[in-house]
Write an enzyme that holds these catalytic residues in place. Structure first.
Site, short mmCIF file in Angstrom:
data_model
loop_
_atom_site.label_atom_id
_atom_site.label_comp_id
_atom_site.label_asym_id
_atom_site.label_seq_id
_atom_site.Cartn_x
_atom_site.Cartn_y
_atom_site.Cartn_z
N HIS A 100 -0.36 0.12 -9.83
CA HIS A 100 -1.15 -0.85 -9.07
C HIS A 100 -1.60 -2.00 -9.96
CE1 HIS A 100 -3.44 -1.06 -5.05
NE2 HIS A 100 -3.32 -2.29 -5.55
N GLU B 107 -2.41 7.59 -4.83
CA GLU B 107 -2.71 6.99 -6.14
C GLU B 107 -4.18 7.12 -6.53
OE1 GLU B 107 -1.59 2.84 -5.22
OE2 GLU B 107 -3.70 2.33 -5.52
N ARG C 90 0.86 -1.18 0.00
CA ARG C 90 0.00 0.00 0.00
C ARG C 90 0.90 1.23 0.00
NH1 ARG C 90 -3.34 -2.62 -1.77
NH2 ARG C 90 -5.40 -3.14 -0.99
P1 NAD Z 1 -1.65 -11.16 4.79
O1 NAD Z 1 -2.71 -10.66 5.71
O2 NAD Z 1 -1.63 -12.59 4.39
O3 NAD Z 1 -0.19 -10.82 5.39
C1 NAD Z 1 0.11 -9.60 5.98
C2 NAD Z 1 1.22 -9.85 6.99
O4 NAD Z 1 1.62 -8.59 7.51
C3 NAD Z 1 0.78 -10.72 8.17
O5 NAD Z 1 1.73 -11.75 8.39
C4 NAD Z 1 0.75 -9.74 9.34
O6 NAD Z 1 1.08 -10.33 10.59
C5 NAD Z 1 1.83 -8.74 8.90
N1 NAD Z 1 1.72 -7.47 9.59
C6 NAD Z 1 0.60 -6.81 10.00
N2 NAD Z 1 0.93 -5.69 10.64
C7 NAD Z 1 2.29 -5.62 10.64
C8 NAD Z 1 3.23 -4.72 11.17
N3 NAD Z 1 2.84 -3.64 11.85
N4 NAD Z 1 4.53 -4.97 10.97
C9 NAD Z 1 4.95 -6.07 10.32
N5 NAD Z 1 4.11 -6.99 9.80
C10 NAD Z 1 2.79 -6.76 9.97
O7 NAD Z 1 -1.73 -10.21 3.51
P2 NAD Z 1 -1.19 -10.53 2.03
O8 NAD Z 1 -2.27 -11.22 1.25
O9 NAD Z 1 0.16 -11.13 2.10
O10 NAD Z 1 -1.12 -9.05 1.44
C11 NAD Z 1 -0.16 -8.11 1.90
C12 NAD Z 1 -0.54 -6.74 1.38
O11 NAD Z 1 -0.40 -6.72 -0.06
C13 NAD Z 1 -2.03 -6.39 1.59
O12 NAD Z 1 -2.24 -5.82 2.83
C14 NAD Z 1 -2.30 -5.40 0.46
O13 NAD Z 1 -2.13 -4.12 0.98
C15 NAD Z 1 -1.22 -5.70 -0.56
N6 NAD Z 1 -1.76 -6.12 -1.86
C16 NAD Z 1 -1.35 -5.44 -2.97
C17 NAD Z 1 -1.81 -5.81 -4.22
C18 NAD Z 1 -1.36 -5.09 -5.47
O14 NAD Z 1 -1.94 -5.31 -6.53
N7 NAD Z 1 -0.34 -4.27 -5.42
C19 NAD Z 1 -2.71 -6.89 -4.33
C20 NAD Z 1 -3.09 -7.58 -3.17
C21 NAD Z 1 -2.61 -7.19 -1.94
#
Ligand code: NAD
Length: 329
Positions: free
Chosen positions: A295, A263, A234
């Site tokens: 994105h 964005e 994000r």
């Molecule tokens: P997920 O929920 O499986 O994993 C997120 C991880 O982050 C978890 O292990 C959680 O414990 C950890 N976390 C939470 N708060 C934290 C902190 N303060 N410090 C360190 N770690 C922390 O999520 P995911 O499916 O792996 O997705 C990750 C991110 O990718 C999403 O939150 C989303 O913002 C982003 N995303 C981007 C796109 C894109 O097209 N660019 C698409 C999908 C998701």
């Protein structure tokens, strides 16, 4: 029942049309994003469906509820764009697509790393102009490099698996030190140690009050000079102004971004004939060692199929009063 489908893009339509075939659901495709001003477009619909840059703030949710909308179906994983306490207060159920293709995002993360490292974007243009000089295209072996992964959930772990294949040393920072990540070869360390030791830092945590501007002026001081930073999570995880300073004083050697804090005013549309007003974005895009994509990390046919199927399944479960496995609480 009709779904008001905000921020509709032409590429989504075939996937959602297919998923609603042989159901009692109709889709009203609305080009505008959801906001308090556009909520009225959901008139005569029972469900609203939104994406990452819609504004489901208190005012927009209230406007939807006045139209008798009781389900907000997010066709994405993140839900930082929704005022959840307000949704609860108004009796609007919120569902999401928790995972549609973690591979898509992890693989795009690697694409950004390799492009920045080996300058393939520059090489492509040079060769088309018969310029076969190699000056300025020097890269480094990924093998043996230390990569720091912040967030080791679904996407972080797959990114770690791919990087393990390159022979990278993997450091991780997460509140939850998962055994799955350790099995891939991730060593969990405190955040400051990760920043100090990593040649590449890649962000895979959600945007929360704790993670907003995780990469800021202070943390940039801690990184290895010349570090590569990749953000496919994000935009607001990175303070854009601090990143510009870090690039200017060379603490940041490479920056790959698929997401950007502001964005919402830019991405998912063609602005090529317009004057962009966002000076931070425009400055970032001028650095030779910055690579920005709009994105698109999620954007594979596999992911769009999963997004459409899960969104429609969420809606059908809600209609049937089944337990909602993908409810955002
Ligand atoms: P997920 O929920 O499986 O994993 C997120 C991880 O982050 C978890 O292990 C959680 O414990 C950890 N976390 C939470 N708060 C934290 C902190 N303060 N410090 C360190 N770690 C922390 O999520 P995911 O499916 O792996 O997705 C990750 C991110 O990718 C999403 O939150 C989303 O913002 C982003 N995303 C981007 C796109 C894109 O097209 N660019 C698409 C999908 C998701």
């Amino acid at each position: 029942m009709t779904i008001a489908f905000f921020s509709a893009q032409t590429y989504e339509k075939p996937f959602f049309d297919l998923s609603t075939q042989n159901t009692n659901l109709k889709i009203k495709y609305i080009k505008a994003g959801l906001s308090v001003e556009t909520a009225i477009l959901a008139q005569d619909c029972e469900i609203a469906c939104i994406f990452v840059n819609d504004h489901a703030d208190a005012a927009a949710l209230k406007a939807l509820r006045e139209l008798d909308i009781k389900l907000l179906a997010l066709r994405c994983a993140g839900y930082n764009q929704v005022d959840l306490p307000k949704a609860k207060e108004l009796g609007i159920t919120v569902v999401r697509v928790p995972a549609y293709s973690p591979y898509a995002v992890a693989e795009h993360t690697i694409a950004l790393m390799l492009t920045l490292n080996r300058h393939t974007h520059k090489a492509y243009n040079r060769v088309r102009e018969s310029n076969f000089a190699l000056d300025g295209l020097l890269g480094f072996d990924m093998h043996g490099k230390t990569v720091g992964l912040i967030g080791l959930g679904k996407i972080g772990i797959i990114t770690a698996q791919i990087l393990a294949g390159f022979g990278c040393k993997l450091l991780g920072y997460d509140m939850l030190e998962s055994e799955e990540a350790k099995a891939v070869g991730v060593t969990f360390v405190p955040l400051d140690d990760l920043l100090a030791q990593a040649d590449i830092v890649t962000l895979h945590c959600p945007l929360t009050p704790q993670t907003k501007h995780l990469i800021n002026a202070q943390s940039i001081k801690l990184v290895k000079p010349g570090v590569m930073i990749i953000n496919t999570s994000r935009g607001a995880l990175i303070d854009g102004a601090a990143a510009i300073e870090g690039l200017k004083n060379k603490q940041i050697g490479y920056l790959g971004m698929d997401v950007y804090e502001e964005e919402g005013d830019l991405f998912f549309r063609d602005l090529s004939e317009q004057v962009i007003q966002d000076d931070v974005f425009m400055r970032l895009s001028t650095f030779p060692n910055v690579l920005i994509t709009g994105h698109q990390a999620f954007f594979t046919s596999n992911a769009l199929t999963n997004i459409a199927q899960t969104t429609i399944q969420n809606v059908q479960d809600w209609q049937a009063c089944y337990p909602l496995t993908n409810q955002v609480l």
